[in-house]
Design a protein around this motif. Structure first.
Motif, short mmCIF file in Angstrom:
data_model
loop_
_atom_site.label_atom_id
_atom_site.label_comp_id
_atom_site.label_asym_id
_atom_site.label_seq_id
_atom_site.Cartn_x
_atom_site.Cartn_y
_atom_site.Cartn_z
N LYS A 83 0.81 -1.21 0.00
CA LYS A 83 0.00 0.00 0.00
C LYS A 83 0.84 1.27 0.00
O LYS A 83 0.33 2.35 -0.22
CB LYS A 83 -0.93 0.02 1.23
CG LYS A 83 -1.92 -1.15 1.26
CD LYS A 83 -2.82 -1.17 0.05
CE LYS A 83 -3.83 -2.32 0.14
NZ LYS A 83 -4.69 -2.40 -1.05
N ASP A 84 2.14 1.13 0.29
CA ASP A 84 2.97 2.32 0.33
C ASP A 84 4.14 2.15 -0.63
O ASP A 84 4.34 1.11 -1.23
CB ASP A 84 3.49 2.56 1.75
CG ASP A 84 4.35 1.40 2.25
OD1 ASP A 84 4.30 0.32 1.61
OD2 ASP A 84 5.05 1.56 3.26
N GLY A 85 4.90 3.22 -0.78
CA GLY A 85 6.09 3.13 -1.60
C GLY A 85 5.81 3.39 -3.07
O GLY A 85 4.70 3.72 -3.48
N ASP A 86 6.84 3.24 -3.87
CA ASP A 86 6.79 3.52 -5.29
C ASP A 86 6.34 2.26 -6.03
O ASP A 86 7.14 1.43 -6.42
CB ASP A 86 8.17 3.97 -5.77
CG ASP A 86 8.15 4.42 -7.22
OD1 ASP A 86 7.05 4.54 -7.78
OD2 ASP A 86 9.23 4.66 -7.78
N GLY A 87 5.04 2.12 -6.20
CA GLY A 87 4.51 0.95 -6.87
C GLY A 87 3.13 1.22 -7.43
O GLY A 87 2.54 2.28 -7.19
N LEU A 88 2.60 0.26 -8.19
CA LEU A 88 1.29 0.44 -8.80
C LEU A 88 0.72 -0.91 -9.21
O LEU A 88 1.44 -1.90 -9.33
CB LEU A 88 1.38 1.36 -10.00
CG LEU A 88 2.19 0.91 -11.22
CD1 LEU A 88 1.79 1.73 -12.43
CD2 LEU A 88 3.69 1.09 -10.99
N PHE A 89 -0.59 -0.94 -9.43
CA PHE A 89 -1.25 -2.17 -9.85
C PHE A 89 -1.06 -2.35 -11.35
O PHE A 89 -1.14 -1.38 -12.13
CB PHE A 89 -2.74 -2.12 -9.50
CG PHE A 89 -3.01 -2.32 -8.03
CD1 PHE A 89 -3.14 -3.60 -7.51
CD2 PHE A 89 -3.08 -1.24 -7.17
CE1 PHE A 89 -3.36 -3.80 -6.15
CE2 PHE A 89 -3.30 -1.42 -5.81
CZ PHE A 89 -3.44 -2.71 -5.30
N VAL A 90 -0.83 -3.60 -11.74
CA VAL A 90 -0.48 -3.90 -13.13
C VAL A 90 -1.08 -5.23 -13.57
O VAL A 90 -1.58 -6.00 -12.75
CB VAL A 90 1.06 -3.96 -13.32
CG1 VAL A 90 1.70 -2.61 -13.03
CG2 VAL A 90 1.66 -5.06 -12.43
N ASP A 91 -1.00 -5.47 -14.87
CA ASP A 91 -1.25 -6.79 -15.44
C ASP A 91 0.07 -7.30 -16.01
O ASP A 91 0.89 -6.50 -16.50
CB ASP A 91 -2.30 -6.73 -16.55
CG ASP A 91 -3.69 -6.42 -16.04
OD1 ASP A 91 -3.91 -6.51 -14.81
OD2 ASP A 91 -4.58 -6.10 -16.86
N LEU A 92 0.27 -8.60 -15.94
CA LEU A 92 1.50 -9.22 -16.45
C LEU A 92 1.13 -10.21 -17.55
O LEU A 92 0.34 -11.12 -17.33
CB LEU A 92 2.24 -9.95 -15.32
CG LEU A 92 3.44 -10.82 -15.72
CD1 LEU A 92 4.56 -9.97 -16.29
CD2 LEU A 92 3.94 -11.63 -14.53
N ILE A 93 1.71 -10.02 -18.72
CA ILE A 93 1.48 -10.94 -19.83
C ILE A 93 2.81 -11.57 -20.23
O ILE A 93 3.82 -10.88 -20.38
CB ILE A 93 0.81 -10.23 -21.04
CG1 ILE A 93 0.50 -11.24 -22.15
CG2 ILE A 93 1.64 -9.08 -21.55
CD1 ILE A 93 -0.40 -10.70 -23.22
N THR A 94 2.81 -12.89 -20.32
CA THR A 94 4.02 -13.65 -20.66
C THR A 94 3.71 -14.57 -21.83
O THR A 94 2.67 -15.21 -21.87
CB THR A 94 4.49 -14.49 -19.46
OG1 THR A 94 4.76 -13.63 -18.35
CG2 THR A 94 5.76 -15.25 -19.80
N PHE A 95 4.61 -14.61 -22.80
CA PHE A 95 4.47 -15.60 -23.87
C PHE A 95 5.78 -16.35 -24.03
O PHE A 95 6.86 -15.84 -23.72
CB PHE A 95 4.00 -14.98 -25.19
CG PHE A 95 4.88 -13.90 -25.75
CD1 PHE A 95 5.85 -14.18 -26.70
CD2 PHE A 95 4.73 -12.58 -25.34
CE1 PHE A 95 6.64 -13.18 -27.23
CE2 PHE A 95 5.51 -11.56 -25.87
CZ PHE A 95 6.47 -11.87 -26.81
N HIS A 96 5.69 -17.57 -24.49
CA HIS A 96 6.81 -18.51 -24.46
C HIS A 96 7.22 -18.91 -25.88
O HIS A 96 6.38 -19.16 -26.73
CB HIS A 96 6.42 -19.75 -23.66
CG HIS A 96 5.79 -19.43 -22.34
ND1 HIS A 96 6.51 -18.99 -21.26
CD2 HIS A 96 4.49 -19.46 -21.95
CE1 HIS A 96 5.68 -18.77 -20.25
NE2 HIS A 96 4.46 -19.04 -20.64
N GLY A 97 8.51 -19.00 -26.08
CA GLY A 97 9.04 -19.40 -27.37
C GLY A 97 9.14 -18.18 -28.29
O GLY A 97 8.93 -17.05 -27.87
N PRO A 98 9.47 -18.41 -29.55
CA PRO A 98 9.64 -19.72 -30.13
C PRO A 98 11.08 -20.23 -30.15
O PRO A 98 11.32 -21.41 -30.27
CB PRO A 98 9.16 -19.50 -31.57
CG PRO A 98 9.55 -18.09 -31.86
CD PRO A 98 9.44 -17.36 -30.55
#
Length: 302
Positions: A231-246
């Protein structure tokens, strides 16, 4: 390999190294890119045979760190627990061994260190982590003579570019928390221990990228599950997308294509990280689905 770093006191670099590498068709073995409110930070590795090509970048851009000969050492943990990067960083700090980059994927945590420290780090890893009795540290030779392979498999080896780069699929994690830290390594460790107690627990991380900015100064990004500690500090809510390969080690086109896809659809990103066979992108919370749709224009999934 050769490590190349870039730090710009702006949110965008005028001449991004990853873009220059893509134009010259130079593959990156691993990479990390942080775009913060106050600066832009890049870290990447290329094979040593590209040293002269990359050295020319230093003439055109004073933001680029002088080249360093490095080794990549990777740990494959059973689970992505904070114990792994925490112990790695503590292990190196106690031994007085600096590192240029620490980056994770869903399957691996990789360290970029000066080549002269390779033997010491492998010994430290063997004494710090439990390695199955049937296994010994595997050293991969990156600079293999491709002509030998061409002579052995003359009809099955060819160079081509796909219209859409094939991947093994996308993974989207929503409503995570991106925590930033910036400073000396001891400050960074204190932050992990006080604001993120899971360094000594079973709690997991979703992405870690720690980049050496200059000397003992590091820029660190963590993607974690949100809770009361975030709740404190230098941060924010995010989404993480990962793809694999090729393709292992084929980053010049994969990373730049991903960033171009986001740019075309005007989707900002905070962190890009390449490790093993995975590329991870951190985007603002709520932008994950839009980011995946944008990436599907440049990448093909099963």
């Amino acid at each position: 390999m050769v490590w190349i770093g870039q730090f710009s006191p702006d949110t965008h670099s005028l001449t991004p190294v990853c873009q220059s590498l893509a134009i010259q068709r130079i593959n990156m073995v691993c990479a990390g890119l942080h775009r913060r409110k106050t600066h832009y930070c890049f870290s990447g590795c290329v094979e040593s045979r590209y040293r002269e090509n990359v050295a020319r970048f230093l003439i055109d851009d004073s933001d680029i760190t002088p080249l360093v000969s490095v080794t990549q050492v990777s740990v494959y943990p059973h689970r992505n627990r904070f114990q792994v990067p925490g112990r790695l960083i503590k292990m190196l700090g106690s031994a007085g061994i600096p590192f240029h980059h620490l980056v994770s994927s869903p399957a691996v945590v990789s360290l970029i260190i000066d080549a002269c420290f390779q033997g010491r780090v492998i010994t430290l890893l063997e004494n710090t982590f439990d390695l199955p009795c049937s296994h010994t540290p595997y050293i991969q030779e990156i600079d293999q003579d491709i002509s030998v392979l061409l002579k052995k498999y003359p009809e099955t080896r060819s160079t081509y570019e796909e219209e859409k780069i094939k991947t093994y699929g996308f993974q989207l994690l929503r409503e995570k928390y991106l925590l930033y830290t910036h400073g000396y390594l001891d400050q960074f460790m204190q932050t992990m221990q006080t604001r993120m107690p899971p360094i000594a627990s079973e709690e997991i991380f979703h992405l870690v990228s720690v980049v050496q900015v200059s000397g003992p100064i590091y820029d660190a990004c963590f993607v974690v599950d949100p809770d009361t500690r975030c709740k404190d500090g230098d941060g924010l809510f995010v989404d993480l997308i990962t793809f694999h390969g090729p393709h292992f080690g084929d980053r010049y086109r994969i990373l730049q294509t991903a960033l171009n896809c986001l740019d075309v659809d005007r989707i900002p990103f905070f962190v890009a990280a390449c490790a093993g066979a995975s590329v991870s992108l951190v985007v603002p919370s709520g932008k994950g689905m839009a980011a995946q749709t944008a990436l599907e224009k440049g990448f093909e999934a099963p």
